[in-house]
Design a protein around this motif. Structure first.
Motif, PDB file in Angstrom:
ATOM      1  N   SER A 570       1.328  48.520  17.199  1.00  0.00           N
ATOM      2  CA  SER A 570       0.949  47.616  16.124  1.00  0.00           C
ATOM      3  C   SER A 570      -0.434  47.035  16.419  1.00  0.00           C
ATOM      4  O   SER A 570      -0.656  46.457  17.491  1.00  0.00           O
ATOM      5  N   ASP A 573      -2.324  44.351  11.043  1.00  0.00           N
ATOM      6  CA  ASP A 573      -1.315  44.597  10.007  1.00  0.00           C
ATOM      7  C   ASP A 573      -0.965  46.067   9.871  1.00  0.00           C
ATOM      8  O   ASP A 573      -0.383  46.472   8.867  1.00  0.00           O
ATOM      9  N   TYR A 574      -1.299  46.870  10.890  1.00  0.00           N
ATOM     10  CA  TYR A 574      -1.107  48.314  10.776  1.00  0.00           C
ATOM     11  C   TYR A 574      -0.360  48.867  11.983  1.00  0.00           C
ATOM     12  O   TYR A 574      -0.471  48.353  13.099  1.00  0.00           O
ATOM     13  N   ALA A 586      -3.094  55.339  10.434  1.00  0.00           N
ATOM     14  CA  ALA A 586      -2.847  53.906  10.332  1.00  0.00           C
ATOM     15  C   ALA A 586      -2.027  53.651   9.073  1.00  0.00           C
ATOM     16  O   ALA A 586      -2.458  54.002   7.973  1.00  0.00           O
ATOM     17  N   SER A 588       0.119  50.754   6.867  1.00  0.00           N
ATOM     18  CA  SER A 588       0.303  49.326   6.690  1.00  0.00           C
ATOM     19  C   SER A 588       1.742  48.932   7.006  1.00  0.00           C
ATOM     20  O   SER A 588       2.694  49.624   6.618  1.00  0.00           O
ATOM     21  N   SER A 591       3.840  48.753   3.984  1.00  0.00           N
ATOM     22  CA  SER A 591       4.021  49.965   3.180  1.00  0.00           C
ATOM     23  C   SER A 591       5.493  50.219   2.897  1.00  0.00           C
ATOM     24  O   SER A 591       6.353  50.013   3.753  1.00  0.00           O
ATOM     25  N   GLY A 635      -7.415  48.893   7.750  1.00  0.00           N
ATOM     26  CA  GLY A 635      -6.813  50.035   8.404  1.00  0.00           C
ATOM     27  C   GLY A 635      -7.783  51.134   8.778  1.00  0.00           C
ATOM     28  O   GLY A 635      -7.372  52.132   9.376  1.00  0.00           O
TER      29      GLY A 635
END
Length: 953
Positions: A570, A573-574, A586, A588, A591, A635
């Protein structure tokens, strides 16, 4: 010749647009026992402009569609507004689909079928009187996939035509002013005493809103407003879990298994007030390729994608039907009538009255209690980002206990996890729970499938999650070992391979293997698989599942390559991960489909877990290159630099004091590299221990400790000395402190337990360490500040006569043993092993803390250490990798077959004297003497250079 019983259009209910493909299915047999028939059937498709089943409709209203004789039919544009049915013929036996089950009417793409339309007034009137001076408009809703009221439509999705009359049942004519086609308007005084209605369309059907029952009344002028469709409730998003459970095929009266037709999926609903539970089920069924009918139920029937099985509502007792459950309880409404709430668990479960359900092989208990312990060692590589602090200086690691999990045979093994005073260890198709102090097995649980050789469980949310064969995941309560959740098998890969001497081909199936690192980020667990043969991976899957429930949030196939020993990290945020295709992705964390936000080609396969340091991702490619990659706020992936430290590596780096430690090999010689994380300068390359070459490639992830003298790296080597199966060395634990000339063996297994070792060392707290080697033994080691004792009769290691040639990664198929040439892959042990203390250790060695120091581990004080001489600058390495990436050929999970450029021999089997890169004994003797002198010279010269430059650090 089979007797046809019926024919149906399997997807008549959801197929409403021209261009859609209808699928017919013929059935043989009778009412009590009918089955799909897929051979020897000819179909005839028909159309009608009249609504089937209506008054006056007859079979003569159907018109044959010439040339449409297959089981599927794509609706042409010319049939917009029409209906379609089908007949099936086998010999002289012809059956027709029911008129009431005809497909249609068909609308053009983008058009919507209206379900409801009504006049609306702002401000409202409780007595349903419309007043001049107020705003009038229309509220309209589309028809959902279930045939129920769907979403409210906005004015720009509708067309309007207003009509006016002197009486509510009078003759209506179009209004003769500018309001005739408006979505809304202020009622003028000229309309007082009149009645209004509006014809509304969304591109398909037309509905009438109105007419007014009461005439327009004279009112006072109010401020004009645009009416908005009323909302039943405030718009609310919801995250739910949905699952559809069918039954296995069976004869009437036989037992059957409940089967997940659509496994538990996490589903995000944008607006629960506009979405029904059936809308969710329909979306999941469509995505999975199922067919369904809503004629007579919601659903009435569901058919598998291969059309081999249809589960439908029975017409009489005994009753079989699709039941709808909300949070484990039978609902009192159909799925089309329930608007989900956040956290709902929604299930469609088939109730089959023709047989009895058999008990499952693995009982799933969704409410099994989860432990509340903190993890002592939660997963493979649990300490990649920080060293473990210990109380005393490391001298050796004497044995506390051993556990013989193989029981003299072959058995797969896992990396251990430690929590709550227990060691959790998977072998074969069992999960063992051992007392961390004694090694005694206190409990064990069956697994739904076998486990791969070296799989990597994880402890998270109070559960132990084990990756299984076929890509499944099984989560067990760490308290009770009850199964909390279990995912379904992933699709196998099918490859066409050459067969025979005449250039033929045959299909070979490769199951998904679960050998990569499991990663937990927030509420979700990320897993990766690979379908592989001896030399390469063909495809793989990435999964995101809810760590507490096992509901799949998303799953995504990589059709080009698999994920073998890889894993995600991690970064902001990816989630960042790479696989055998050498592409860094990458994704999210937010997602819901796993679509990468960015990708970066690294030029070589990746068989290690991504690690993160100070916002950067560090990735090791299998050609022995460490890549440093920045991850942007969106990302975006950008390579900052790269450095080559070997020619092969599947090791995952670990980090301490600005230095990354990573294993690998160069020219078939095992090595441990220490690399400055900032500059990517190679600070040290360790290839020897106790005066002898490391016995094999360092595949393990180094475990970093911080003792009284600084940071120490613990690692294993994949090599052994002697003859199989009676190896005389190998399979121990080595330690290295940055600045030392070489590593030191700090645990040597007792006689009979030497073997190869790919596993990493885990730390379970309280000064206890755990690891596995290929002897089929799980070792628990204590921390001691004393060096290894010499056993009577032991000979000191002689660097001039090495007897420990490096073994190839795996001369057998991935997932099978390195320690034997045969085995069934399931393990022959009965679980009767217990804690056993070994009888001693080997070799006399100086205390590890007194080893000659060559420099400092503090990277901020290092300008040019002797260990870094010859290191490739980061920018130069990046250019080299980009211009001429080193390909990895014939890669397997535990074997790399490469052609030796000097001899032309293929590496991947036991080497002979002519084809190995063994250094002659005389050369080794010279190197051992000259090397020490050279090291001392380099240290003194480097120190002199620093003093001349004014650096006295």
């Amino acid at each position: 010749m089979a007797t046809l019983y019926r024919v149906s259009i399997l997807n008549a209910s959801p197929s409403k647009e021209v261009g859609c493909t209808l699928q017919a299915q013929a059935y043989k047999g009778d009412y009590w026992n009918n089955a799909p028939l897929n051979t020897g059937v000819e179909y005839t498709w028909r159309w009608s402009a009249e609504k089937p089943g209506g008054a006056g409709f007859s079979d003569s209203s159907w018109h044959v569609i010439e040339g449409a004789t297959e089981s599927s039919f794509t609706v042409p544009d010319s049939l917009e507004g029409c209906w379609v049915s089908v007949t099936a013929c086998a010999g002289d036996n012809t059956v027709a689909s029911a008129n009431t089950s005809a497909a249609g009417p068909f609308r053009k793409a983008g058009a919507r079928e209206l379900y409801y339309a009504a006049l609306d007034q702002t401000p409202e009137d409780d007595n349903f009187i419309f007043w001049s001076g107020r705003t009038i408009g229309v509220t309209a809703r589309e028809t959902s996939a279930a045939g129920t009221a769907g979403a409210y439509l906005s004015p720009d999705q509708l067309t309007y035509t207003w009509y006016i009359a002197d009486a509510w049942d009078g003759e209506y004519v179009e209004v003769a002013d500018e309001n005739v086609h408006k979505a809304s308007f202020v009622i003028p005084d000229s309309y007082v005493g009149k009645h209004l209605k509006c014809l509304v369309s969304a591109g398909f059907n037309t509905l009438e809103a109105g007419p007014m029952r009461k005439a327009v009344a004279q009112g006072e002028a109010v401020e004009s407003v645009d009416p908005t469709p009323p909302q039943p409730d405030e718009t609310k998003s919801a995250t739910v879990t949905a699952r559809i459970v069918g039954v296995s095929p069976h004869a009437v009266g036989d037992t059957y298994q409940m089967v997940d037709w659509v496994p538990s999926r996490e589903y995000v609903v944008a607006d629960s007030t506009k979405t029904s539970a059936w809308d969710i089920f329909a979306d999941l069924l469509d995505e999975a390729g199922y067919f369904y009918s809503l004629d007579g139920g919601c659903p009435y029937s569901i058919t598998t994608p291969d059309r081999s099985q249809t589960l439908a509502m029975s017409a009489s007792a005994p009753w079989s039907y699709w039941s709808f459950l909300i949070n484990g309880e039978y609902a009192d409404v159909m799925a089309s009538g329930h608007h989900p709430q956040d956290g709902d668990v929604l299930e469609l479960v088939y109730v089959d009255a023709t047989g009895a359900a058999a008990a499952p092989d693995i009982a799933v208990k969704p409410n099994a209690p989860a432990a509340e312990w903190a993890a002592d060692w939660g997963s493979f590589g649990a300490a990649t980002g920080a060293p473990i602090a210990v109380d005393s200086t490391l001298g050796s690691l004497p044995s506390r206990w051993t556990y013989d999990f193989a029981q003299g045979g072959y058995a797969s093994w896992s990396e251990p996890v430690v929590a709550g005073g227990f060691v959790f260890f998977a072998t074969g198709s069992r999960l063992l729970k051992l007392d961390a102090s004694t090694g005694a097995v206190v409990a064990e649980a069956p697994l739904a499938d076998g486990t791969a050789y070296g799989c990597r469980p994880i402890y998270a949310k109070g559960l132990v999650v084990v990756p299984l064969n076929n890509g499944r995941l099984q989560a067990l309560s760490a308290l009770t070992l009850q199964t909390r959740w279990l995912t379904e098998a992933l699709p196998a890969a099918v490859q066409e391979v050459a067969s025979g001497s005449e250039g033929g081909a045959a299909s070979v199936t490769y199951d998904q293997q679960g050998l990569s690192t499991l990663t937990v980020s927030g509420d979700y667990l990320y897993a990766f698989t690979a379908a592989a043969d001896w030399s390469q991976t063909y495809e793989g899957w990435a999964l995101c599942v809810n760590a507490s429930t096992g509901a799949i949030r998303w799953m995504r196939q990589n059709a080009d390559a698999g994920y073998y020993w890889s894993g995600a990290a991690s970064v902001g945020d990816y989630l960042v991960v790479a696989g055998d295709d050498g592409v860094l992705r990458a994704v999210s964390a937010a997602s819901t489909d796993g679509e990468p936000a960015a990708t970066l080609a690294l030029g070589a396969p990746v068989r290690s877990t991504v690690v993160t340091v100070d916002g950067f991702a560090y990735v090791v490619t299998a050609n022995g290159t460490l890549h440093k990659v920045s991850v942007g706020a969106n990302g975006a992936l950008t390579q900052v630099g790269a450095v080559s430290f070997g020619d092969y590596s599947t090791s995952t780096p670990t980090f301490a004091n600005g230095v990354l430690y990573v294993g690998g090999s160069r020219a078939h010689q095992g090595l441990l590299a220490a690399i400055d994380a900032d500059s990517l300068n190679v600070l040290a390359t360790v290839t020897a221990a106790d005066g002898a070459p490391l016995p094999g490639e360092v595949k393990s992830t180094p475990l970093l400790l911080r003792d009284e003298n600084g940071v120490v790296a613990l690692f294993t080597c994949n090599g052994a000395g002697g003859e199989w199966p009676n190896y005389t060395s190998g399979g121990g634990v080595y330690a290295y402190r940055l600045g030392n000339a070489e590593a030191q063996l700090v645990y040597d297994p007792p006689a009979g337990l030497h073997n190869y070792a790919m596993a990493s060392v885990a730390y379970g707290g309280a000064g206890t360490f755990y690891y596995v080697n290929d002897s089929g033994t799980l070792f628990a080691l204590d921390l001691s500040d004393q060096p290894l004792p010499q056993r009577p009769g032991d000979k000191p290691t002689n660097p001039e006569t090495p007897d420990n040639p490096t073994k190839s990664e795996n001369p057998v198929k991935p997932g099978t043993s390195n320690s034997t040439s045969t085995g069934n892959g399931q393990g022959s042990g009965s679980g009767a092993g217990s804690g056993i203390r070994p009888k001693g250790s080997t070799s006399s060695r100086a205390p590890f803390s007194t080893t000659l120091s060559l420099g400092s581990a503090r990277t901020d004080e290092v300008e040019e250490t002797d260990a870094a001489v010859g290191a490739t600058p980061a920018t130069e390495a990046a250019e080299t990798v980009a211009d001429s990436p080193v390909p990895l050929t014939d890669v397997s999970g535990m074997n790399v077959n490469r052609t030796d450029t000097d001899t032309g021999a293929t590496v991947g089997s036991e080497p002979d004297a002519a084809s190995t890169n063994q250094v002659p004994a005389a050369t080794l003797a010279l190197l051992s003497t000259a090397g020490l002198a050279a090291a001392l010279y380099l240290v003194l010269s480097a120190r002199k250079r620093r003093e001349e430059d004014g650096d006295h650090a």
